[in-house]
Design a protein around this motif. Structure first.
Motif, short mmCIF file in Angstrom:
data_model
loop_
_atom_site.label_atom_id
_atom_site.label_comp_id
_atom_site.label_asym_id
_atom_site.label_seq_id
_atom_site.Cartn_x
_atom_site.Cartn_y
_atom_site.Cartn_z
N ALA A 116 37.14 30.62 30.85
CA ALA A 116 36.53 30.42 32.16
C ALA A 116 37.30 29.39 32.98
O ALA A 116 37.34 29.46 34.19
CB ALA A 116 35.08 29.99 32.01
N VAL A 117 37.91 28.44 32.31
CA VAL A 117 38.66 27.40 33.01
C VAL A 117 40.12 27.79 33.16
O VAL A 117 40.71 27.65 34.22
CB VAL A 117 38.55 26.04 32.28
N THR A 118 40.72 28.29 32.11
CA THR A 118 42.15 28.53 32.12
C THR A 118 42.52 29.95 32.53
O THR A 118 43.66 30.21 32.87
CB THR A 118 42.77 28.25 30.74
N GLY A 119 41.56 30.86 32.50
CA GLY A 119 41.84 32.25 32.83
C GLY A 119 42.29 33.02 31.60
O GLY A 119 43.03 32.51 30.78
N SER A 120 41.80 34.21 31.48
CA SER A 120 42.19 35.05 30.35
C SER A 120 43.63 35.50 30.51
O SER A 120 44.10 35.75 31.62
CB SER A 120 41.27 36.27 30.29
N ASP A 129 44.05 38.71 32.45
CA ASP A 129 43.86 38.73 33.89
C ASP A 129 45.14 38.32 34.60
O ASP A 129 45.91 37.51 34.11
CB ASP A 129 42.75 37.75 34.30
N ALA A 130 45.35 38.89 35.78
CA ALA A 130 46.48 38.47 36.61
C ALA A 130 46.13 37.11 37.21
O ALA A 130 45.05 36.93 37.78
CB ALA A 130 46.73 39.49 37.70
N GLU A 131 47.00 36.15 37.06
CA GLU A 131 46.78 34.81 37.61
C GLU A 131 46.84 34.87 39.13
O GLU A 131 47.76 35.46 39.71
CB GLU A 131 47.85 33.86 37.07
N ILE A 132 45.87 34.27 39.79
CA ILE A 132 45.84 34.23 41.25
C ILE A 132 46.60 33.00 41.71
O ILE A 132 46.37 31.90 41.22
CB ILE A 132 44.39 34.18 41.77
N ILE A 180 35.72 28.84 37.76
CA ILE A 180 36.44 28.57 39.00
C ILE A 180 36.77 29.92 39.62
O ILE A 180 37.32 30.79 38.95
CB ILE A 180 37.74 27.77 38.76
N ARG A 181 36.45 30.06 40.90
CA ARG A 181 36.73 31.30 41.62
C ARG A 181 37.60 31.00 42.84
O ARG A 181 37.55 29.90 43.38
CB ARG A 181 35.44 31.96 42.09
N ALA A 182 38.34 32.00 43.26
CA ALA A 182 39.12 31.91 44.50
C ALA A 182 38.52 32.89 45.50
O ALA A 182 38.03 33.96 45.12
CB ALA A 182 40.57 32.27 44.23
N ASP A 183 38.58 32.54 46.79
CA ASP A 183 38.10 33.47 47.80
C ASP A 183 39.13 34.59 48.00
O ASP A 183 40.20 34.59 47.39
CB ASP A 183 37.76 32.75 49.10
#
Length: 132
Positions: A5-9, A12-15, A83-86
């Motif tokens: 949840a913090v570092t990203g799987s 997943d593509a890193e944003i 953490i989410r990005a718009d």
């Protein structure tokens, strides 16, 4: 919170966050359980990296021109759940577990008053005793 949840799987593509010309991006902190918007602050790449590494909210103080960990002085910390990005990747959202009040004025949220100045929430702590 899981590490993903913090570092990203890794699946997943890193944003890529689009920091502004000052090297900052607005960050909204929202209570992960109630949905209440707690505060808006700014995050530098270093603050975002530290947040992802520690699971604790870090911001960049524009007035002091330094990195700060939320709650370092007050003890009113923000544990990151997600953490989410718009959609434009130029604003981020911290979904947090808030300990104590989020606002330095003593309120749970920095959004505690209407435009006419009416306070719509009570203080949850006395800032004079916390920030001596």
């Amino acid at each position: 919170m899981t590490d993903d949840a913090v570092t990203g799987s890794q699946d997943d593509a890193e944003i890529e966050i689009r920091f502004n010309s000052d090297g900052l991006v607005p960050a909204i902190a929202q209570d992960a359980d109630s949905g209440e918007v707690l505060m808006l602050a700014y995050v530098s790449p270093t603050a975002l990296k530290r947040t992802r590494e520690t699971g604790q909210a870090h911001y960049y103080s524009r007035s002091r021109e330094e990195l700060w960990k939320k709650g370092e002085t007050s003890g009113h910390t923000q544990h990151i759940r997600e953490i989410r990005a718009d959609c434009d990747a130029d604003t981020i959202l911290y979904l947090v577990e808030q300990t104590g009040g989020a606002c330095h004025t003593g309120h749970q949220s920095c959004f505690y008053r209407t435009l006419d100045g009416t306070e719509v929430t009570e203080r949850v702590f006395d800032p004079e005793t916390v920030y001596e």
